[in-house]
Design a protein around this motif. Structure first.
Motif, PDB file in Angstrom:
ATOM      1  N   ALA A 195       0.831  -1.206   0.000  1.00  0.00           N
ATOM      2  CA  ALA A 195       0.000   0.000   0.000  1.00  0.00           C
ATOM      3  C   ALA A 195       0.866   1.256   0.000  1.00  0.00           C
ATOM      4  O   ALA A 195       0.549   2.241  -0.690  1.00  0.00           O
ATOM      5  CB  ALA A 195      -0.919  -0.019   1.223  1.00  0.00           C
ATOM      6  N   ASN A 196       1.958   1.246   0.769  1.00  0.00           N
ATOM      7  CA  ASN A 196       2.864   2.402   0.779  1.00  0.00           C
ATOM      8  C   ASN A 196       3.507   2.605  -0.596  1.00  0.00           C
ATOM      9  O   ASN A 196       3.708   3.743  -1.039  1.00  0.00           O
ATOM     10  CB  ASN A 196       3.950   2.193   1.836  1.00  0.00           C
ATOM     11  CG  ASN A 196       3.395   2.254   3.247  1.00  0.00           C
ATOM     12  OD1 ASN A 196       2.318   2.821   3.481  1.00  0.00           O
ATOM     13  ND2 ASN A 196       4.107   1.670   4.199  1.00  0.00           N
ATOM     14  N   ILE A 237      -7.648   1.347   2.297  1.00  0.00           N
ATOM     15  CA  ILE A 237      -8.455   2.572   2.352  1.00  0.00           C
ATOM     16  C   ILE A 237      -7.496   3.757   2.414  1.00  0.00           C
ATOM     17  O   ILE A 237      -6.651   3.844   3.302  1.00  0.00           O
ATOM     18  CB  ILE A 237      -9.389   2.570   3.576  1.00  0.00           C
ATOM     19  CG1 ILE A 237     -10.291   1.337   3.546  1.00  0.00           C
ATOM     20  CG2 ILE A 237     -10.217   3.846   3.610  1.00  0.00           C
ATOM     21  CD1 ILE A 237     -11.155   1.204   4.786  1.00  0.00           C
ATOM     22  N   PHE A 238      -7.647   4.675   1.438  1.00  0.00           N
ATOM     23  CA  PHE A 238      -6.849   5.890   1.395  1.00  0.00           C
ATOM     24  C   PHE A 238      -7.763   7.099   1.581  1.00  0.00           C
ATOM     25  O   PHE A 238      -8.909   7.106   1.102  1.00  0.00           O
ATOM     26  CB  PHE A 238      -6.126   6.035   0.044  1.00  0.00           C
ATOM     27  CG  PHE A 238      -5.093   4.982  -0.226  1.00  0.00           C
ATOM     28  CD1 PHE A 238      -3.851   5.038   0.382  1.00  0.00           C
ATOM     29  CD2 PHE A 238      -5.360   3.942  -1.101  1.00  0.00           C
ATOM     30  CE1 PHE A 238      -2.901   4.075   0.117  1.00  0.00           C
ATOM     31  CE2 PHE A 238      -4.419   2.980  -1.368  1.00  0.00           C
ATOM     32  CZ  PHE A 238      -3.179   3.041  -0.749  1.00  0.00           C
ATOM     33  N   SER A 239      -7.206   8.106   2.232  1.00  0.00           N
ATOM     34  CA  SER A 239      -7.930   9.375   2.365  1.00  0.00           C
ATOM     35  C   SER A 239      -7.482  10.311   1.247  1.00  0.00           C
ATOM     36  O   SER A 239      -6.302  10.453   0.966  1.00  0.00           O
ATOM     37  CB  SER A 239      -7.635  10.021   3.720  1.00  0.00           C
ATOM     38  OG  SER A 239      -8.202  11.322   3.787  1.00  0.00           O
ATOM     39  N   ILE A 240      -8.462  10.960   0.601  1.00  0.00           N
ATOM     40  CA  ILE A 240      -8.167  11.915  -0.478  1.00  0.00           C
ATOM     41  C   ILE A 240      -8.629  13.317  -0.079  1.00  0.00           C
ATOM     42  O   ILE A 240      -8.951  14.135  -0.945  1.00  0.00           O
ATOM     43  CB  ILE A 240      -8.829  11.469  -1.800  1.00  0.00           C
ATOM     44  CG1 ILE A 240     -10.333  11.303  -1.626  1.00  0.00           C
ATOM     45  CG2 ILE A 240      -8.208  10.173  -2.304  1.00  0.00           C
ATOM     46  CD1 ILE A 240     -11.067  11.013  -2.920  1.00  0.00           C
ATOM     47  N   PRO A 283      -6.262  -4.179 -10.419  1.00  0.00           N
ATOM     48  CA  PRO A 283      -6.729  -3.558  -9.170  1.00  0.00           C
ATOM     49  C   PRO A 283      -7.967  -2.695  -9.450  1.00  0.00           C
ATOM     50  O   PRO A 283      -8.112  -2.101 -10.513  1.00  0.00           O
ATOM     51  CB  PRO A 283      -5.530  -2.714  -8.727  1.00  0.00           C
ATOM     52  CG  PRO A 283      -4.352  -3.304  -9.435  1.00  0.00           C
ATOM     53  CD  PRO A 283      -4.870  -3.821 -10.736  1.00  0.00           C
ATOM     54  N   LYS A 284      -8.846  -2.630  -8.481  1.00  0.00           N
ATOM     55  CA  LYS A 284     -10.106  -1.903  -8.641  1.00  0.00           C
ATOM     56  C   LYS A 284     -10.158  -0.741  -7.647  1.00  0.00           C
ATOM     57  O   LYS A 284      -9.926  -0.931  -6.449  1.00  0.00           O
ATOM     58  CB  LYS A 284     -11.291  -2.845  -8.418  1.00  0.00           C
ATOM     59  CG  LYS A 284     -12.644  -2.186  -8.628  1.00  0.00           C
ATOM     60  CD  LYS A 284     -13.769  -3.191  -8.419  1.00  0.00           C
ATOM     61  CE  LYS A 284     -15.132  -2.537  -8.617  1.00  0.00           C
ATOM     62  NZ  LYS A 284     -16.238  -3.507  -8.373  1.00  0.00           N
ATOM     63  N   TRP A 285     -10.457   0.481  -8.167  1.00  0.00           N
ATOM     64  CA  TRP A 285     -10.590   1.669  -7.333  1.00  0.00           C
ATOM     65  C   TRP A 285     -12.077   1.997  -7.142  1.00  0.00           C
ATOM     66  O   TRP A 285     -12.847   1.962  -8.102  1.00  0.00           O
ATOM     67  CB  TRP A 285      -9.894   2.874  -7.977  1.00  0.00           C
ATOM     68  CG  TRP A 285      -8.395   2.775  -8.021  1.00  0.00           C
ATOM     69  CD1 TRP A 285      -7.637   2.358  -9.050  1.00  0.00           C
ATOM     70  CD2 TRP A 285      -7.487   3.115  -6.974  1.00  0.00           C
ATOM     71  NE1 TRP A 285      -6.310   2.401  -8.747  1.00  0.00           N
ATOM     72  CE2 TRP A 285      -6.177   2.871  -7.463  1.00  0.00           C
ATOM     73  CE3 TRP A 285      -7.637   3.594  -5.681  1.00  0.00           C
ATOM     74  CZ2 TRP A 285      -5.044   3.093  -6.698  1.00  0.00           C
ATOM     75  CZ3 TRP A 285      -6.502   3.816  -4.919  1.00  0.00           C
ATOM     76  CH2 TRP A 285      -5.224   3.562  -5.416  1.00  0.00           C
ATOM     77  N   GLU A 286     -12.469   2.303  -5.888  1.00  0.00           N
ATOM     78  CA  GLU A 286     -13.842   2.717  -5.568  1.00  0.00           C
ATOM     79  C   GLU A 286     -13.775   3.986  -4.714  1.00  0.00           C
ATOM     80  O   GLU A 286     -12.997   4.059  -3.755  1.00  0.00           O
ATOM     81  CB  GLU A 286     -14.576   1.609  -4.812  1.00  0.00           C
ATOM     82  CG  GLU A 286     -14.733   0.320  -5.597  1.00  0.00           C
ATOM     83  CD  GLU A 286     -15.448  -0.741  -4.779  1.00  0.00           C
ATOM     84  OE1 GLU A 286     -16.040  -0.379  -3.736  1.00  0.00           O
ATOM     85  OE2 GLU A 286     -15.403  -1.922  -5.169  1.00  0.00           O
ATOM     86  N   TYR A 321     -11.064   3.389  -2.135  1.00  0.00           N
ATOM     87  CA  TYR A 321     -10.752   2.017  -1.746  1.00  0.00           C
ATOM     88  C   TYR A 321     -10.033   1.323  -2.907  1.00  0.00           C
ATOM     89  O   TYR A 321     -10.469   1.404  -4.058  1.00  0.00           O
ATOM     90  CB  TYR A 321     -12.019   1.229  -1.407  1.00  0.00           C
ATOM     91  CG  TYR A 321     -12.884   1.891  -0.362  1.00  0.00           C
ATOM     92  CD1 TYR A 321     -12.308   2.591   0.695  1.00  0.00           C
ATOM     93  CD2 TYR A 321     -14.273   1.816  -0.431  1.00  0.00           C
ATOM     94  CE1 TYR A 321     -13.096   3.201   1.657  1.00  0.00           C
ATOM     95  CE2 TYR A 321     -15.071   2.414   0.521  1.00  0.00           C
ATOM     96  CZ  TYR A 321     -14.477   3.124   1.561  1.00  0.00           C
ATOM     97  OH  TYR A 321     -15.249   3.731   2.508  1.00  0.00           O
ATOM     98  N   LEU A 322      -8.928   0.638  -2.605  1.00  0.00           N
ATOM     99  CA  LEU A 322      -8.185  -0.144  -3.585  1.00  0.00           C
ATOM    100  C   LEU A 322      -8.345  -1.618  -3.248  1.00  0.00           C
ATOM    101  O   LEU A 322      -7.960  -2.060  -2.159  1.00  0.00           O
ATOM    102  CB  LEU A 322      -6.701   0.234  -3.573  1.00  0.00           C
ATOM    103  CG  LEU A 322      -5.785  -0.637  -4.453  1.00  0.00           C
ATOM    104  CD1 LEU A 322      -6.171  -0.516  -5.918  1.00  0.00           C
ATOM    105  CD2 LEU A 322      -4.325  -0.263  -4.259  1.00  0.00           C
ATOM    106  N   THR A 323      -8.939  -2.372  -4.174  1.00  0.00           N
ATOM    107  CA  THR A 323      -9.150  -3.803  -3.980  1.00  0.00           C
ATOM    108  C   THR A 323      -8.228  -4.558  -4.925  1.00  0.00           C
ATOM    109  O   THR A 323      -8.247  -4.331  -6.143  1.00  0.00           O
ATOM    110  CB  THR A 323     -10.610  -4.189  -4.260  1.00  0.00           C
ATOM    111  OG1 THR A 323     -11.465  -3.404  -3.418  1.00  0.00           O
ATOM    112  CG2 THR A 323     -10.839  -5.664  -3.982  1.00  0.00           C
ATOM    113  N   VAL A 324      -7.410  -5.470  -4.372  1.00  0.00           N
ATOM    114  CA  VAL A 324      -6.426  -6.231  -5.138  1.00  0.00           C
ATOM    115  C   VAL A 324      -6.736  -7.716  -4.994  1.00  0.00           C
ATOM    116  O   VAL A 324      -7.036  -8.192  -3.890  1.00  0.00           O
ATOM    117  CB  VAL A 324      -4.987  -5.942  -4.663  1.00  0.00           C
ATOM    118  CG1 VAL A 324      -3.977  -6.741  -5.471  1.00  0.00           C
ATOM    119  CG2 VAL A 324      -4.687  -4.450  -4.758  1.00  0.00           C
ATOM    120  N   THR A 325      -6.685  -8.427  -6.118  1.00  0.00           N
ATOM    121  CA  THR A 325      -6.932  -9.871  -6.127  1.00  0.00           C
ATOM    122  C   THR A 325      -5.602 -10.610  -6.182  1.00  0.00           C
ATOM    123  O   THR A 325      -4.806 -10.399  -7.099  1.00  0.00           O
ATOM    124  CB  THR A 325      -7.796 -10.265  -7.335  1.00  0.00           C
ATOM    125  OG1 THR A 325      -9.032  -9.546  -7.278  1.00  0.00           O
ATOM    126  CG2 THR A 325      -8.085 -11.760  -7.340  1.00  0.00           C
TER     127      THR A 325
END
Length: 736
Positions: free
Chosen positions: A345-346, A375-378, A410-413, A422-426
């Motif tokens: 994530a970093n 979860i990232f804050s924007i 990767p999927k961004w929401e 939100y970044l979802t990685v499979t």
């Protein structure tokens, strides 16, 4: 010069000898192809001999004249050399010119090696005598002209460069050369109009002799001009030397001048050395005074500068530390710790900051069933949108940083309410259990709904795959739903595996052949009022024994649906082209093809489906194979057990292929026609199906009262007894 004339004479003599020898070969060699040329060869040999004799006499006069000129030239040269020897060393330049002149004269003489080369050239020409013609003669004369003229012009130009004082006389000779060129060109033009062999040889030799002699005359004339000029120059130099100072006296003058110059130079050097020494002493005094005056000031300035540098270093270090802290505050917040998810994530957060200056502050990460979610804050990038965060190849870079599963992205929401993304990685796929039914497979309880409109059906399957019991279930369902009749032809009536309950009207392959003809006759008659269906079991074996019956089967394949009748055929081979009688896949295009068990592989491979459809069906079939094997293992059922799990591939006309789970053997019970269901009963015409009698209902579990299912037969008993098993996973009681 004599050598040159000898060479020219030798050349002409060799040419005539070559022509004579060639003519003699043609004249005296007994060869058929030479016969038409013998008269011409005789004339040519005579002309060559005459030309050889005349050429020798003519060239002898030329050689005598050349020797005379050469003798006079040699005498003049000897006199000139004797005069040059008497001249002093100052005349060395003139001697070099005379030596150069002698060298140019010597170039006119050819040594023996050149004559040897010419002899070899003549030998080669001898081999090509048979190819001699007018064109060759013209070329030889033209070459002679070019060589003679080139040497003459080159000689005159060389003398013109070396002796510019004789330019006027040499220019006059050049004019004569130009006149000779015009004359020789005209003569060459006239010579090129000659094609008679005798005239070619005589005229060519005369023209060559003329060109060579006149070119030599011009060269000798130019050389004579130079010799005359040099003779006058030598006389002038001789007169000059008479008034010259003797050399020993000249050397005395030089020695006196040298001694006087040496004295003057020594005096000047001593004076200059003294001046330089005085200037050096004065400069040394000035330097010492300057050094003493400024050394203290420099020491004080250095001490002050050192102190200032130390203070500047401290200030610079403090400023650098403050700038680093300030720069860190501008970067996105990151996770602490060495967890792999935190590190990935970093990496994503730093990537977006370094490339796009996006501030993705890390808040939380969670491990999921297939990977992890970050979860990232924007909040510090309130205007960030999805197209910006997915720009360029960012998704591929994020997939690399997070080690995403191959083939996934990767999927961004976005969560605008909390300013979060939100970044979802499979990292892995959800493993589908083998005991789960694949998607799109029709279950056994949908059997009636699936087959209600089937009329023409082909069922295939390997040995003990259950094709005959499946066909019996289909016949029972269709005759009951349509209040129909059935004629069953069973060539394997006496088989130990005969568990069918439908009465057979035919019990051999001969009966099946007869049944095909009767069915064909029925098709030719008017449509029956009552639905009729014919079932031919083991049709491939019947055709193997009687290939001629294939025509009867083909005749009824496409007619049954038009006569309110149905047709069911069963066999082992899924590939229709393997049936005896010349069947093709198109013959079964209007049939419903039901391929049980592993027969789906051959059916798919030999179908007209696209590659993508084949691939999907193969994957589903493989999954169903595992599914049925697992289910049968769980229930302890053999693949031949009537209650075992089985599946089939269904290929209906104008529909996509699909799979279905087959009902158990004997699931649908045969009913005699007199006991057919009354079709006049009120039923829903659109949704409800006619009532079909199912085999004996399974009893409830005696222990817990839950429904049960068939679980094979009790094999230890003399007569087979059905065994049941409780469906309750907490009970699983087995009973009879």
């Amino acid at each position: 010069m004599t050598t040159q004339y000898n060479r020219i004479s030798l050349k002409y003599q060799i040419i005539t000898v070559v022509v004579a020898v060639g003519s003699a070969i043609v004249l005296f060699v007994p060869y058929k192809n030479f016969k038409p040329f013998k008269s011409f060869a005789s004339y040519l040999m005579t002309a060559s001999i005459v030309s050889f004799i005349t050429t020798r006499h003519t060239m002898r006069d030329v050689l005598d004249e050349a020797e005379k000129i050469e003798g006079e030239h040699r005498d003049n040269t000897d006199k000139l050399n004797r005069k040059i020897i008497k001249i002093t060393d100052e005349k060395s330049e003139l001697e070099n010119k005379i030596i150069s002149l002698n060298g140019e004269i010597d170039t006119l003489k050819f040594d023996a090696s050149e004559q040897l080369d010419e002899l070899q050239t003549c030998q080669k020409a001898l081999r090509g005598t048979l190819n001699f013609n007018a064109e060759s003669a013209h070329k030889i004369v033209e070459d002679c002209y070019r060589v003679a003229m080139r040497k003459c012009i080159g000689h005159i130009d060389a003398l013109h460069r070396n002796y510019p004082e004789c330019a006027s006389e040499l220019d006059a000779i050049k004019l004569e050369i130009e006149a000779k060129k015009v004359r020789f060109t005209d003569k060459l033009s006239d010579y090129q109009q000659i094609y008679s062999l005798e005239e070619l040889i005589d005229g060519g030799l005369e023209l060559q002799e003329l060109m060579i002699c006149q070119c030599i005359d011009l060269r000798c004339k130019a050389q004579s001009v130079i010799i005359s000029y040099l003779s006058d120059d030598i006389s002038h130099l001789t007169e000059i030397t008479k008034d010259a100072v003797p050399f020993p006296e000249f050397e005395g003058y030089l020695e006196n001048i040298k001694e006087s110059a040496t004295i003057k130079i020594t005096e000047e050097q001593e004076k200059r050395r003294g001046d330089l020494k005085a200037m050096a002493e004065e400069f040394t005094v000035l330097v010492e005074n300057h050094k003493d005056r400024y050394v203290n000031d420099v020491n004080e300035a250095i001490a002050t500068a050192k102190l200032a540098v130390q203070q500047l270093e401290v200030s610079r270090f403090e400023l650098q530390e403050a700038l680093e802290r300030l720069e860190e505050t501008k970067k996105p917040l990151q996770f602490s710790g060495a967890s792999s998810f935190a590190v990935m994530a970093n990496s994503v957060s730093i990537y977006y900051y370094n490339r796009y200056r996006f501030l993705l502050d890390s808040l939380d990460w969670q491990e999921t069933e297939t990977g992890f979610k970050v979860i990232f804050s924007i909040r510090r990038n309130p205007g960030l949108i999805e197209s910006e965060i997915s720009a360029d190849n960012s998704l591929e870079q994020v997939a690399a940083f997070t080690n995403a599963l191959h083939g996934t992205e990767p999927k961004w929401e976005f969560n605008r309410q909390f300013s979060q993304v939100y970044l979802t990685v499979t990292h892995r796929r959800v493993v589908k259990l083998k005991n789960e039914l694949p998607r799109g497979v029709r279950t056994a309880d949908k059997f009636l709904q699936t087959v209600k409109n089937w009329k023409r059906v082909r069922i295939t399957g390997g040995s003990e795959s259950g094709k005959s019991p499946t066909a019996e279930n289909l016949v029972c369902a269709l005759t009951t739903m349509h209040d129909g009749l059935c004629d069953f032809y069973d060539p394997m009536f006496d088989s130990v595996k005969n568990y069918r309950t439908i009465p057979a009207v035919g019990r051999s392959h001969a009966d099946s052949i007869k049944g095909l003809k009767e069915y064909q006759s029925r098709m030719e008659a008017m449509p029956s009022e009552r639905f009729y269906i014919a079932w031919f079991d083991e049709i491939d074996t019947t055709l193997d024994e009687n290939p001629k019956s294939a025509s009867d089967l083909k005749a009824v394949l496409k007619q049954s649906s038009h006569k309110n009748s149905g047709l069911i055929i069963t066999g082992q081979n899924a590939n229709v082209r393997n049936l005896k009688g010349g069947f093709d896949r198109s013959d079964m295009n209007n049939f419903v093809c039901l391929h049980i068990g592993d027969n789906y592989r051959d059916a798919v491979a030999n179908s007209h489906l696209s590659e993508s459809e084949k691939s999907n069906l193969m994957k589903t079939g493989d999954a169903l194979t595992d599914y049925c094997a697992v289910k049968n293992d769980e229930d302890g059922l053999d693949h031949t057990d009537p209650s075992a799990y089985r599946f089939a591939l269904v290929l209906e006309p104008n529909k996509k292929g699909y799979f279905m789970i087959l009902p158990e053997f004997g699931e649908y019970v045969w009913q005699e026609p007199t006991d057919a269901t009354d079709t006049d009963e009120a039923t829903d015409a659109t949704d409800a199906l006619p009532s079909v009698t199912v085999s004996k209902q399974t009893p409830n579990c005696p222990q817990c009262g839950t429904e049960s299912k068939r679980h094979g037969f009790l094999k230890t008993s003399e007569a087979r007894q059905q065994r049941y098993r409780c469906k309750n996973p907490d009970c699983l009681h087995t009973f009879i």
